[in-house]
Design a protein around this motif. Structure first.
Motif, PDB file in Angstrom:
ATOM      1  N   THR A 228     -33.489 -11.570  11.161  1.00  0.00           N
ATOM      2  CA  THR A 228     -32.356 -12.223  11.051  1.00  0.00           C
ATOM      3  C   THR A 228     -31.990 -12.827   9.740  1.00  0.00           C
ATOM      4  OG1 THR A 228     -32.268 -12.463  13.378  1.00  0.00           O
ATOM      5  CG2 THR A 228     -30.743 -13.844  12.407  1.00  0.00           C
ATOM      6  N   MET A 229     -33.038 -13.950   9.349  1.00  0.00           N
ATOM      7  CA  MET A 229     -32.728 -14.523   7.934  1.00  0.00           C
ATOM      8  C   MET A 229     -33.042 -13.681   6.878  1.00  0.00           C
ATOM      9  SD  MET A 229     -32.548 -17.854   8.228  1.00  0.00           S
ATOM     10  CE  MET A 229     -33.099 -18.694   6.839  1.00  0.00           C
ATOM     11  N   LEU A 230     -33.864 -12.705   6.824  1.00  0.00           N
ATOM     12  CA  LEU A 230     -33.522 -11.722   5.690  1.00  0.00           C
ATOM     13  C   LEU A 230     -32.169 -11.128   5.719  1.00  0.00           C
ATOM     14  CD1 LEU A 230     -37.361 -10.303   5.953  1.00  0.00           C
ATOM     15  CD2 LEU A 230     -36.235 -11.701   4.203  1.00  0.00           C
ATOM     16  N   ALA A 231     -31.683 -10.634   6.723  1.00  0.00           N
ATOM     17  CA  ALA A 231     -30.414  -9.907   6.788  1.00  0.00           C
ATOM     18  C   ALA A 231     -29.329 -10.842   6.316  1.00  0.00           C
ATOM     19  CB  ALA A 231     -30.163  -9.457   8.064  1.00  0.00           C
ATOM     20  N   ARG A 232     -29.383 -12.199   6.570  1.00  0.00           N
ATOM     21  CA  ARG A 232     -28.488 -13.299   6.160  1.00  0.00           C
ATOM     22  C   ARG A 232     -28.301 -13.275   4.798  1.00  0.00           C
ATOM     23  NH1 ARG A 232     -24.302 -15.655   8.405  1.00  0.00           N
ATOM     24  NH2 ARG A 232     -25.629 -16.141  10.152  1.00  0.00           N
ATOM     25  N   PHE A 233     -29.456 -13.014   3.957  1.00  0.00           N
ATOM     26  CA  PHE A 233     -29.197 -13.060   2.462  1.00  0.00           C
ATOM     27  C   PHE A 233     -29.344 -11.701   1.682  1.00  0.00           C
ATOM     28  CE2 PHE A 233     -31.426 -17.142   4.092  1.00  0.00           C
ATOM     29  CZ  PHE A 233     -30.466 -18.128   3.386  1.00  0.00           C
ATOM     30  N   ALA A 234     -29.051 -10.761   2.649  1.00  0.00           N
ATOM     31  CA  ALA A 234     -29.113  -9.173   1.938  1.00  0.00           C
ATOM     32  C   ALA A 234     -27.598  -8.871   1.949  1.00  0.00           C
ATOM     33  CB  ALA A 234     -29.700  -8.313   2.866  1.00  0.00           C
ATOM     34  N   ARG A 235     -26.582  -9.976   1.736  1.00  0.00           N
ATOM     35  CA  ARG A 235     -25.244  -9.690   1.739  1.00  0.00           C
ATOM     36  C   ARG A 235     -24.727  -9.842   0.464  1.00  0.00           C
ATOM     37  NH1 ARG A 235     -22.633 -13.965   6.043  1.00  0.00           N
ATOM     38  NH2 ARG A 235     -23.970 -15.559   4.574  1.00  0.00           N
ATOM     39  N   PRO A 236     -23.572  -9.126   0.097  1.00  0.00           N
ATOM     40  CA  PRO A 236     -23.185  -8.987  -1.527  1.00  0.00           C
ATOM     41  C   PRO A 236     -22.546 -10.298  -1.912  1.00  0.00           C
ATOM     42  CG  PRO A 236     -21.658  -7.996   0.081  1.00  0.00           C
ATOM     43  CD  PRO A 236     -22.695  -7.998   0.936  1.00  0.00           C
ATOM     44  N   PHE A 237     -22.838 -11.137  -1.297  1.00  0.00           N
ATOM     45  CA  PHE A 237     -22.128 -12.313  -2.105  1.00  0.00           C
ATOM     46  C   PHE A 237     -23.081 -13.716  -1.824  1.00  0.00           C
ATOM     47  CE2 PHE A 237     -20.325 -12.326   2.212  1.00  0.00           C
ATOM     48  CZ  PHE A 237     -20.598 -13.569   2.748  1.00  0.00           C
ATOM     49  N   GLU A 238     -23.136 -14.693  -2.537  1.00  0.00           N
ATOM     50  CA  GLU A 238     -23.572 -15.868  -2.244  1.00  0.00           C
ATOM     51  C   GLU A 238     -22.620 -17.201  -2.276  1.00  0.00           C
ATOM     52  OE1 GLU A 238     -27.958 -14.500  -4.321  1.00  0.00           O
ATOM     53  OE2 GLU A 238     -26.684 -15.679  -5.624  1.00  0.00           O
ATOM     54  N   ILE A 239     -22.952 -18.159  -1.477  1.00  0.00           N
ATOM     55  CA  ILE A 239     -22.436 -19.341  -1.242  1.00  0.00           C
ATOM     56  C   ILE A 239     -22.674 -20.328  -2.237  1.00  0.00           C
ATOM     57  CG2 ILE A 239     -21.310 -20.671   0.413  1.00  0.00           C
ATOM     58  CD1 ILE A 239     -21.647 -18.277   2.525  1.00  0.00           C
ATOM     59  N   PHE A 240     -21.853 -20.857  -2.642  1.00  0.00           N
ATOM     60  CA  PHE A 240     -22.045 -22.224  -3.489  1.00  0.00           C
ATOM     61  C   PHE A 240     -21.080 -23.222  -3.137  1.00  0.00           C
ATOM     62  CE2 PHE A 240     -23.771 -18.683  -6.122  1.00  0.00           C
ATOM     63  CZ  PHE A 240     -25.363 -18.979  -6.069  1.00  0.00           C
ATOM     64  N   LEU A 241     -21.528 -24.423  -2.621  1.00  0.00           N
ATOM     65  CA  LEU A 241     -20.765 -25.384  -2.131  1.00  0.00           C
ATOM     66  C   LEU A 241     -20.692 -26.560  -3.421  1.00  0.00           C
ATOM     67  CD1 LEU A 241     -22.227 -25.647   1.193  1.00  0.00           C
ATOM     68  CD2 LEU A 241     -20.160 -24.368   0.699  1.00  0.00           C
ATOM     69  N   GLU A 242     -19.500 -27.199  -3.607  1.00  0.00           N
ATOM     70  CA  GLU A 242     -19.247 -28.458  -4.444  1.00  0.00           C
ATOM     71  C   GLU A 242     -20.065 -29.491  -3.934  1.00  0.00           C
ATOM     72  OE1 GLU A 242     -15.513 -28.876  -6.351  1.00  0.00           O
ATOM     73  OE2 GLU A 242     -15.193 -27.237  -6.151  1.00  0.00           O
ATOM     74  N   ALA A 243     -20.938 -30.086  -4.662  1.00  0.00           N
ATOM     75  CA  ALA A 243     -21.611 -31.372  -3.971  1.00  0.00           C
ATOM     76  C   ALA A 243     -21.150 -32.883  -4.661  1.00  0.00           C
ATOM     77  CB  ALA A 243     -23.033 -31.228  -4.303  1.00  0.00           C
ATOM     78  N   GLU A 244     -21.204 -33.899  -3.718  1.00  0.00           N
ATOM     79  CA  GLU A 244     -20.869 -35.134  -4.352  1.00  0.00           C
ATOM     80  C   GLU A 244     -22.268 -35.472  -5.092  1.00  0.00           C
ATOM     81  OE1 GLU A 244     -17.979 -36.487  -4.459  1.00  0.00           O
ATOM     82  OE2 GLU A 244     -16.947 -34.809  -3.097  1.00  0.00           O
ATOM     83  N   THR A 245     -22.147 -36.292  -6.109  1.00  0.00           N
ATOM     84  CA  THR A 245     -23.211 -36.837  -6.643  1.00  0.00           C
ATOM     85  C   THR A 245     -23.115 -38.361  -6.759  1.00  0.00           C
ATOM     86  OG1 THR A 245     -22.083 -36.679  -8.966  1.00  0.00           O
ATOM     87  CG2 THR A 245     -23.512 -34.767  -8.098  1.00  0.00           C
TER      88      THR A 245
END
Length: 245
Positions: A228-245
């Motif tokens: 299940t975890m491996l399938a989660r990361f076998a998608r054709p996009f990656e998500i990047f969230l803007e973070a507060e510093t």
């Protein structure tokens, strides 16, 4: 916002290109453990390397907590194995060994405060300065793993030392949060299309054999990424969230 709604919204974030993330400058990926870089940022790393952008990887912990009771892989041998797997994965993604840095902090005990944390943050900041980084990428602060949360804190500390460098986060274990967990305001960020890098990314993930196969079979409590975890990361996009510093 509940975790289920937050993550659903993150999966629908707008697409943007590599320059939007990096400003055309270098980038540093901060991975709490060997393999997080391939899971969350494998496509990003491969795409940036192919573009000729300066890319650096900082692996925070030694990774020996994955199989704490293995007779055949005591800590020193397991650490060496996990570092070798990381270098193999990095090579698949186009990143040379000289651009991979291992901080070697204790798995499951990465500090988020104190002198050891300050030293780690400075090491991350120095890596960013050396490659002219425009952005840092680290695991999401709400990932339900102490080392992931601590690494997010270290990256934020590093960015505060750097000035104009942006900080993005990527969920790894956040996908396993209970649906009702409160995680704050709605997500801001982008998705990066990594369809052309997907085979390269999955090959890099597979290079972490101690985490994806029964290579170490003598620890009943040993860790292994499930399908299940491996399938989660076998998608054709990656998500990047803007973070507060």
């Amino acid at each position: 916002m509940r975790a289920d709604a937050f993550l659903a919204a993150a999966e629908a974030l707008p697409f943007a290109d590599l320059d939007t993330l990096t400003g055309g400058r270098g980038l540093v990926v901060v991975a709490p453990h060997p393999d997080d870089e391939s899971l969350g940022c494998g496509g990003l790393i491969a795409q940036a390397c192919a573009r000729g952008l300066p890319v650096r990887l900082v692996v925070v912990s030694d990774g020996v907590g994955s199989h704490p009771n293995s007779p055949s892989y005591p800590p020193a041998r397991l650490r060496a194995l996990r570092e070798a797997e990381t270098l193999a994965a990095a090579a698949v993604l186009g990143l040379s060994a000289e651009h991979v840095h291992f901080l070697g902090l204790p798995d499951r005990h990465v500090p988020a405060a104190g002198q050891a944390a300050e030293d780690a943050a400075e090491a991350i900041a120095a890596t960013a300065r050396a490659c002219g980084a425009g952005s840092l990428f680290v695991t999401w602060g709400h990932d339900p793993h102490c080392d992931h949360a601590a690494s997010a804190a270290l990256a934020a500390m590093a960015v505060r030392r750097l000035g104009s460098v942006r900080l993005f986060t990527y969920p790894v274990w956040g996908w396993t949060l209970p649906a009702e967990t409160e995680v704050g305001p709605p997500p801001r960020g982008i998705r990066l299309d990594v369809g052309r890098q997907l085979l390269t990314k999955t090959t890099a993930i597979a290079a972490h054999r101690s985490q994806t196969t029964s290579l170490i079979d003598d620890d009943p409590q040993g860790f292994r990424l499930d399908e299940t975890m491996l399938a989660r990361f076998a998608r054709p996009f990656e998500i990047f969230l803007e973070a507060e510093t």
